[in-house]
Design a protein around this motif. Structure first.
Motif, PDB file in Angstrom:
ATOM      1  N   ILE A  31       6.944 -22.622  42.425  1.00  0.00           N
ATOM      2  CA  ILE A  31       6.564 -24.003  42.760  1.00  0.00           C
ATOM      3  C   ILE A  31       5.042 -24.044  42.916  1.00  0.00           C
ATOM      4  N   VAL A 102      12.884 -23.138  50.323  1.00  0.00           N
ATOM      5  CA  VAL A 102      12.037 -23.179  49.117  1.00  0.00           C
ATOM      6  C   VAL A 102      11.304 -21.852  48.878  1.00  0.00           C
ATOM      7  N   ASP A 226       1.740 -23.224  51.626  1.00  0.00           N
ATOM      8  CA  ASP A 226       2.099 -21.943  51.000  1.00  0.00           C
ATOM      9  C   ASP A 226       2.630 -22.143  49.584  1.00  0.00           C
ATOM     10  N   PHE A 279       1.732 -10.944  40.383  1.00  0.00           N
ATOM     11  CA  PHE A 279       1.401 -11.537  39.076  1.00  0.00           C
ATOM     12  C   PHE A 279       0.028 -11.034  38.621  1.00  0.00           C
TER      13      PHE A 279
HETATM   14  C1  LIG Z   1       1.453 -18.662  48.148  1.00  0.00           C
HETATM   15  S1  LIG Z   1       2.719 -18.523  46.985  1.00  0.00           S
HETATM   16  C2  LIG Z   1       2.463 -19.925  45.983  1.00  0.00           C
HETATM   17  C3  LIG Z   1       3.734 -20.705  45.775  1.00  0.00           C
HETATM   18  C4  LIG Z   1       4.755 -20.062  44.903  1.00  0.00           C
HETATM   19  N1  LIG Z   1       4.464 -20.331  43.512  1.00  0.00           N
HETATM   20  C5  LIG Z   1       6.159 -20.476  45.241  1.00  0.00           C
HETATM   21  O1  LIG Z   1       6.938 -20.767  44.332  1.00  0.00           O
HETATM   22  O2  LIG Z   1       6.508 -20.510  46.399  1.00  0.00           O
HETATM   23  C6  LIG Z   1       2.111 -17.160  46.064  1.00  0.00           C
HETATM   24  C7  LIG Z   1       2.985 -16.751  44.899  1.00  0.00           C
HETATM   25  O3  LIG Z   1       2.929 -17.709  43.853  1.00  0.00           O
HETATM   26  C8  LIG Z   1       2.878 -17.087  42.576  1.00  0.00           C
HETATM   27  N2  LIG Z   1       1.576 -17.417  41.948  1.00  0.00           N
HETATM   28  C9  LIG Z   1       0.488 -17.932  42.564  1.00  0.00           C
HETATM   29  N3  LIG Z   1      -0.500 -18.168  41.690  1.00  0.00           N
HETATM   30  C10 LIG Z   1      -0.039 -17.789  40.495  1.00  0.00           C
HETATM   31  C11 LIG Z   1      -0.604 -17.770  39.187  1.00  0.00           C
HETATM   32  N4  LIG Z   1      -1.829 -18.203  38.944  1.00  0.00           N
HETATM   33  N5  LIG Z   1       0.162 -17.295  38.170  1.00  0.00           N
HETATM   34  C12 LIG Z   1       1.424 -16.844  38.395  1.00  0.00           C
HETATM   35  N6  LIG Z   1       2.018 -16.836  39.618  1.00  0.00           N
HETATM   36  C13 LIG Z   1       1.297 -17.305  40.649  1.00  0.00           C
HETATM   37  C14 LIG Z   1       3.026 -15.594  42.841  1.00  0.00           C
HETATM   38  O4  LIG Z   1       4.393 -15.284  42.772  1.00  0.00           O
HETATM   39  C15 LIG Z   1       2.538 -15.457  44.271  1.00  0.00           C
HETATM   40  O5  LIG Z   1       3.067 -14.343  44.941  1.00  0.00           O
END
Ligand SMILES: C[S@@+](CC[C@H](N)C(=O)[O-])C[C@H]1O[C@@H](n2cnc3c(N)ncnc32)[C@H](O)[C@@H]1O
Length: 418
Positions: A31, A102, A226, A279
């Motif tokens: 997300i 989520v 987050d 990632f």
């Molecule tokens: C703080 S969370 C961001 C929200 C997350 N995408 C979620 O679905 O809950 C951090 C995670 O998001 C993903 N993420 C964040 N930035 C990314 C990017 N530029 N490309 C791919 N995955 C990313 C990675 O899995 C990371 O560990």
């Protein structure tokens, strides 16, 4: 309502203010937060009150009392996240259910190297392996502290850790017998998942209580914020700040409706992003290739001693600008007389006269590293161990390294021919 809508419905009354921003599923990135209208630079797009944070202060006191006094905040938050789900009818659980719903599943996090089989971990680039080793040591320490409580809770010795009604059986503390380990694998996996959630989702945060702890402990989880994904361009990302009222996120450029709004997790290369967040970005201005293995192998003991004496032993990197100054110093050891080397180190000589010889040596080292990267890509490609997305991630990392090396090899060859 789906889980995202439920999160927003839950967060609104708690004072979370989304302004022109909304969560959306992003292919390959879980997300993310996306502009729902045109956003102007300097607009505050998200506010999170302090009361919404999960911090050291929100970990139930009975749980904190059962855990080692020096346990890290990371370890405590992870214990809380894990054990919160043990009793779904508890008050604590219902407090955070919409938020928990989520969060990424263990499958979503499977690209994080901490969850890979050892055979794949062993094939990571050395820089990533070193980061992973440190991470494993931190996790092992936290798990050793949490394990007796987790075993007691899941084994029914205590139905609700947060209620503080039961103590941990002394014989369960510090057990490391093999059978016990085996039985605890499921619990360990659950704790690891919670621990990785904390690792990938906390923000820098401190207050009077946290200030007394090491900087590593200055962290908090916050809902909705987050969900910000990372971008490497820190000049145009949302700026994060906090005060006694809460966190705010301010835009620093124009966003059109549908644009993803990012923050920057730091100027990290892909080895760090991979190990800490699971990632790696194909376009990452901060990515670098560590050249220690190939450079150090060319130096004899006395050359290494001199480099150590002058503070130049190790940490040799190739980034988008080229090889770093430390590498230039180390490689000059191989083609300069000592006096010439000293003058370069002292800044009395710009090294121009020997640059061609240095470039030639560097070229050989980059070609050697390129061949290592090609071998790893082939090796991982032929493996069946682990999950396909884990192998793909490992291959992707080696391909990124290959690409950086190839760009610089072409650059040096082009320079020599011009
Ligand atoms: C703080 S969370 C961001 C929200 C997350 N995408 C979620 O679905 O809950 C951090 C995670 O998001 C993903 N993420 C964040 N930035 C990314 C990017 N530029 N490309 C791919 N995955 C990313 C990675 O899995 C990371 O560990």
């Amino acid at each position: 309502m789906d889980t995202i809508e439920q999160l927003i419905a839950w967060a609104g009354p708690k004072g979370v203010k989304l302004n022109g921003l909304g969560p959306q599923r992003m292919p390959g990135r879980g997300i993310g937060l996306v502009a729902t209208r045109e956003i102007q630079p300097n607009e505050i797009v998200l506010e999170i009150p302090i009361a919404c944070l999960r911090t050291l202060d929100t970990v139930p006191k009975p749980l904190v009392r059962k855990l080692p006094p020096k346990m890290s905040v990371h370890g405590l938050l992870a214990a809380d996240l894990m054990l919160d789900g043990v009793n779904p009818s508890s008050e604590e659980h219902s407090r955070y259910a919409a938020w928990d719903a989520v969060c990424p599943t263990p499958e979503d996090l499977s690209t994080a190297p901490l969850l890979w089989p050892e055979e794949l971990q062993a094939l990571l680039p050395r820089a990533a392996r070193e980061l992973l080793d440190k991470q494993k040591a931190k996790f092992a320490k936290d798990w050793a502290g949490v394990r007796p409580v987790a075993v007691a809770t899941a084994g029914g010795a205590e139905k609700d850790v947060a209620s503080g009604s039961t103590s941990v059986n002394a014989s369960q503390q510090g057990t490391d017998d093999k059978d016990g380990d085996h039985e605890d694998e499921g619990l360990k996996a659950r704790y690891k998942h919670a621990w990785l959630l904390v690792n990938t989702r906390t923000f820098y945060y401190t207050n009077a209580k946290l200030k007394k702890r090491p900087r590593d402990d200055h962290m908090a989880l916050q809902p909705v914020a987050d969900l910000f994904n990372h971008t490497d361009d820190d000049s145009v990302t949302c700026k994060v700040s906090f005060d006694y009222r809460g966190f705010s996120f301010r835009a620093s450029k124009i966003y059109n409706p549908g644009d993803e709004v990012h923050i920057c997790y730091g100027r990290h290369g892909n080895d760090k992003l991979l190990v800490e967040y699971g990632f790696a970005m194909d376009e990452n201005r901060w990515d670098e290739v560590v050249l220690d293995e190939v450079v150090l192998a060319k130096l004899d003991e006395s050359q290494r001693d001199v480099l150590e004496e002058f503070g130049f032993l190790g940490k040799y990197v190739l980034d988008r600008e080229g090889v770093c100054y430390r590498t230039q110093v180390a490689v000059r050891m191989l083609c300069c007389k000592h006096g010439e080397w000293r003058r370069f180190v002292d800044g009395a000589d710009d090294g121009e006269a020997t640059q061609e010889a240095v470039d030639l040596l560097v070229l050989g080292m980059l070609r050697e590293s390129l061949s290592t990267a090609a071998t790893k890509i082939e090796e991982v490609g032929g493996m069946a161990v682990g999950r396909p997305e884990q192998r793909e991630m490992l291959v992707r990392r080696w391909k990124q390294i290959y690409q950086i090396l190839q760009t610089h090899i072409h650059r040096i060859v082009g320079k020599a021919q011009s």
